[in-house]
Design a protein around this motif. Structure first.
Motif, PDB file in Angstrom:
ATOM      1  N   LYS A  33       0.859  -1.186   0.000  1.00  0.00           N
ATOM      2  CA  LYS A  33       0.000   0.000   0.000  1.00  0.00           C
ATOM      3  C   LYS A  33       0.891   1.231   0.000  1.00  0.00           C
ATOM      4  CE  LYS A  33      -3.951  -2.008   2.325  1.00  0.00           C
ATOM      5  NZ  LYS A  33      -3.755  -3.162   3.145  1.00  0.00           N
ATOM      6  N   LYS A  34       0.613   2.173  -0.893  1.00  0.00           N
ATOM      7  CA  LYS A  34       1.378   3.419  -0.936  1.00  0.00           C
ATOM      8  C   LYS A  34       0.977   4.257   0.267  1.00  0.00           C
ATOM      9  CE  LYS A  34       0.431   6.686  -3.930  1.00  0.00           C
ATOM     10  NZ  LYS A  34       0.328   7.526  -5.122  1.00  0.00           N
ATOM     11  N   THR A  35       1.968   4.704   1.030  1.00  0.00           N
ATOM     12  CA  THR A  35       1.684   5.481   2.234  1.00  0.00           C
ATOM     13  C   THR A  35       2.041   6.951   2.065  1.00  0.00           C
ATOM     14  OG1 THR A  35       3.863   4.942   3.124  1.00  0.00           O
ATOM     15  CG2 THR A  35       2.030   3.498   3.734  1.00  0.00           C
ATOM     16  N   GLN A  36       2.727   7.311   0.980  1.00  0.00           N
ATOM     17  CA  GLN A  36       3.112   8.699   0.753  1.00  0.00           C
ATOM     18  C   GLN A  36       3.326   8.896  -0.745  1.00  0.00           C
ATOM     19  OE1 GLN A  36       6.599   9.815   2.933  1.00  0.00           O
ATOM     20  NE2 GLN A  36       6.806  11.773   1.934  1.00  0.00           N
ATOM     21  N   ASP A  37       2.910  10.056  -1.282  1.00  0.00           N
ATOM     22  CA  ASP A  37       3.143  10.369  -2.684  1.00  0.00           C
ATOM     23  C   ASP A  37       4.603  10.725  -2.898  1.00  0.00           C
ATOM     24  OD1 ASP A  37       0.562   9.936  -3.527  1.00  0.00           O
ATOM     25  OD2 ASP A  37      -0.071  12.013  -3.206  1.00  0.00           O
ATOM     26  N   GLY A  38       5.098  10.440  -4.096  1.00  0.00           N
ATOM     27  CA  GLY A  38       6.465  10.767  -4.441  1.00  0.00           C
ATOM     28  C   GLY A  38       6.496  11.810  -5.549  1.00  0.00           C
ATOM     29  N   GLN A  39       7.678  12.284  -5.879  1.00  0.00           N
ATOM     30  CA  GLN A  39       7.834  13.276  -6.936  1.00  0.00           C
ATOM     31  C   GLN A  39       9.159  13.012  -7.636  1.00  0.00           C
ATOM     32  OE1 GLN A  39       7.639  17.296  -5.529  1.00  0.00           O
ATOM     33  NE2 GLN A  39       8.039  18.188  -7.529  1.00  0.00           N
TER      34      GLN A  39
END
Length: 112
Positions: A33-39
């Motif tokens: 599960k993705k817990t934080q957005d990335g850039q």
């Protein structure tokens, strides 16, 4: 000293299939599960210039000719052996089995 796989070459295939199956389940048998957005990082590109080369290449001619050579004659035989059957239960799912469903066996197309 001979190992088991050199005494029974078909066991190499079983060992390779087991290793591939184990790797497949090790990679897919988890719940992510993705817990934080990335850039993506910001990158700037400036104009450049490629180097120039003078190359004196050799001329290569490839032809064929008929030649008699000795080649091995390979035969196969049908044999019943034990193969791994892996059962996996994903988090929150019903138990799954490594064996294909009966419908999948009936519709499977053999590969050449």
């Amino acid at each position: 000293m001979k190992t088991l796989t050199t005494q029974h070459p078909s066991l190499r295939l079983v060992a390779a299939a087991f290793a591939a199956t184990s790797l497949l389940f090790a990679v897919t048998a988890c719940d992510v599960k993705k817990t934080q957005d990335g850039q993506a990082p910001k990158v700037t590109v400036e104009e450049g210039k490629l180097p120039k080369y003078d190359v004196d290449a050799a001329k290569v001619d490839v032809t064929t000719q008929q030649k008699e050579v000795t080649v091995p004659k390979v035969t196969t035989e049908q044999k019943t052996i034990s193969v791994p059957d892996v059962n996996v239960t994903m988090p929150g799912d019903k138990p799954a089995t490594g064996s294909p469903a009966p419908d999948a066996q009936a519709t499977a197309t053999p590969q050449p």
